[in-house]
Scaffold this active site. Structure first.
Site, PDB file in Angstrom:
ATOM      1  N   ARG A 123      12.479  31.986  25.068  1.00 46.03           N
ATOM      2  CA  ARG A 123      11.407  32.653  24.304  1.00 46.03           C
ATOM      3  C   ARG A 123      10.324  32.735  25.231  1.00 46.03           C
ATOM      4  O   ARG A 123       9.971  33.618  24.135  1.00 46.03           O
ATOM      5  CB  ARG A 123      10.997  30.538  23.823  1.00 46.03           C
ATOM      6  N   HIS A 153       8.676  36.271  23.101  1.00 44.22           N
ATOM      7  CA  HIS A 153       6.794  35.628  22.859  1.00 44.22           C
ATOM      8  C   HIS A 153       6.695  36.791  22.977  1.00 44.22           C
ATOM      9  O   HIS A 153       4.948  37.536  23.006  1.00 44.22           O
ATOM     10  CB  HIS A 153       6.398  34.871  23.296  1.00 44.22           C
ATOM     11  N   ASN A 155       1.977  30.071  21.048  1.00 45.76           N
ATOM     12  CA  ASN A 155       1.974  29.727  22.819  1.00 45.76           C
ATOM     13  C   ASN A 155       1.204  28.230  22.779  1.00 45.76           C
ATOM     14  O   ASN A 155       2.176  27.800  24.217  1.00 45.76           O
ATOM     15  CB  ASN A 155       1.118  31.022  23.842  1.00 45.76           C
ATOM     16  N   HIS A 200      17.842  29.544  19.179  1.00 44.25           N
ATOM     17  CA  HIS A 200      17.880  28.539  18.283  1.00 44.25           C
ATOM     18  C   HIS A 200      18.708  26.634  17.966  1.00 44.25           C
ATOM     19  O   HIS A 200      18.313  26.183  17.669  1.00 44.25           O
ATOM     20  CB  HIS A 200      16.746  27.895  16.840  1.00 44.25           C
TER      21      HIS A 200
END
Length: 330
Positions: free
Chosen positions: A65, A69, A97, A196
């Site tokens: 992740r 990001h 975040n 996911h």
């Protein structure tokens, strides 16, 4: 994009190694970038991550992740890793975040080990890209060659983090727009959403799907009822914001295509998962394809995450190689 003479020479020389160097304004990315300057770099990254994931399986998803990001804000430049200091306002405090981005200590451990082996050579941005690949493989997912040679940013963008990273409650057109801004298409969106298949999500990210205005029933009608009831038992109408739930309840620590199978069954956790099946025939076809064929999902995923990892990297003399991933050198 015009290819510089320097890049052309590198491409010709690397074709013999069966690699595809990627040229940018300041330089180029290719998997063998550290073969001479820090030949043990990838081995070191893999070793530290293996220990971290063995200690906590969830860490694989957390590290993967971080790469997402980071790349969605100003490109893949490790801006996410910077702490607030001086004029820098950290992206760690942004809505996507805050209280959720994690794994920074593992990145610190990797950087520390690399600095001992080859000081100020391997960038934090490349560490994030390698960590994403190694975490995916450790969870049972596909392997891909990581183009390397990124450099680290000198600043961060909290506003960019707030505005550019897709949110769980975004509409499908909004998510598609945010991907398109990064040069990623609908196919990339559906494939990369497969991330996911591992990891956890907080109650606050999907609560709006569980309750209508009276506090009963399923608000959007797209969740399978027994699954929704299970979620409501641990995600109350108020409170429990940080209660955690697996994004893929069937195999939460294994990188596979159950994420897509769950969506077909009305058991996709986030609104951003569900809309891939209900709001577009194009994305629906891909969800069905990946649910039916794990190999094709893996192939498409690997291709798309390499593409994502190439979003606006700093190369050549741009940026710097940080000594500490949390702060710029000066």
């Amino acid at each position: 994009m015009a290819v510089s003479i320097k890049c052309l020479v590198v491409i010709i020389s690397l074709l013999a190694l069966s690699t595809t160097p990627l040229c940018f304004a300041g330089g180029y990315l290719y998997p063998q970038f550290y073969d001479h300057s820090c030949p043990k770099a990838q081995e070191i990254v893999k070793s530290v991550i293996a220990k971290a994931v063995a200690k906590e399986a969830r860490m694989a998803a957390s590290l993967l992740r971080l790469h997402f990001h980071d790349c969605f804000v100003k490109g893949c430049d490790a801006s996410l890793l910077l702490d607030s200091r001086g004029s820098i306002v950290s992206e760690k405090g942004s809505n996507p975040n805050k209280n959720s981005a994690r794994g920074f200590n593992v990145i610190d451990d990797i950087k520390s080990a690399l600095e001992k082996e080859c000081p100020q050579t391997v960038s934090c941005a490349d560490i994030l890209a390698l960590a994403a690949r190694d975490s995916t493989v450790l969870a049972g997912g596909p392997y891909w060659e990581v183009p390397l040679g990124r450099r680290d940013s000198l600043d961060a963008s909290k506003s960019g983090s707030n505005n550019d990273i897709p949110a769980p409650n975004n509409t499908l057109p909004t998510i598609i727009t945010k991907f398109n801004r990064q040069g990623l298409d609908v196919g990339d969106l559906v494939a990369l959403s497969g991330s996911h298949t591992i990891g956890l999500s907080r109650c606050t990210s999907f609560r709006q799907r569980l309750y209508n205005q009276s506090g009963n029933g399923v608000a959007d009608g797209t969740l399978e009822e027994s699954y929704a009831a299970r979620l409501r038992s641990g995600c109350p109408r108020s409170g429990g914001d940080n209660n955690l739930f697996p994004l893929d309840f069937v195999s939460p620590a294994k990188f596979d295509n159950y994420y897509y199978k769950n969506i077909l069954d009305g058991k996709g956790l986030l609104n951003s998962d569900e809309v891939l099946f209900t709001k577009s025939s194009e994305t629906m076809k891909l969800v069905k394809l990946y649910a039916e064929n794990n190999d094709i999902f893996f192939q498409h995923y690997a291709k798309s995450i390499v593409k994502m990892g190439n979003i606006s990297p700093l190369t050549g003399s741009q940026g710097e190689i940080r000594k500490n991933c949390r702060k710029i050198n000066s």
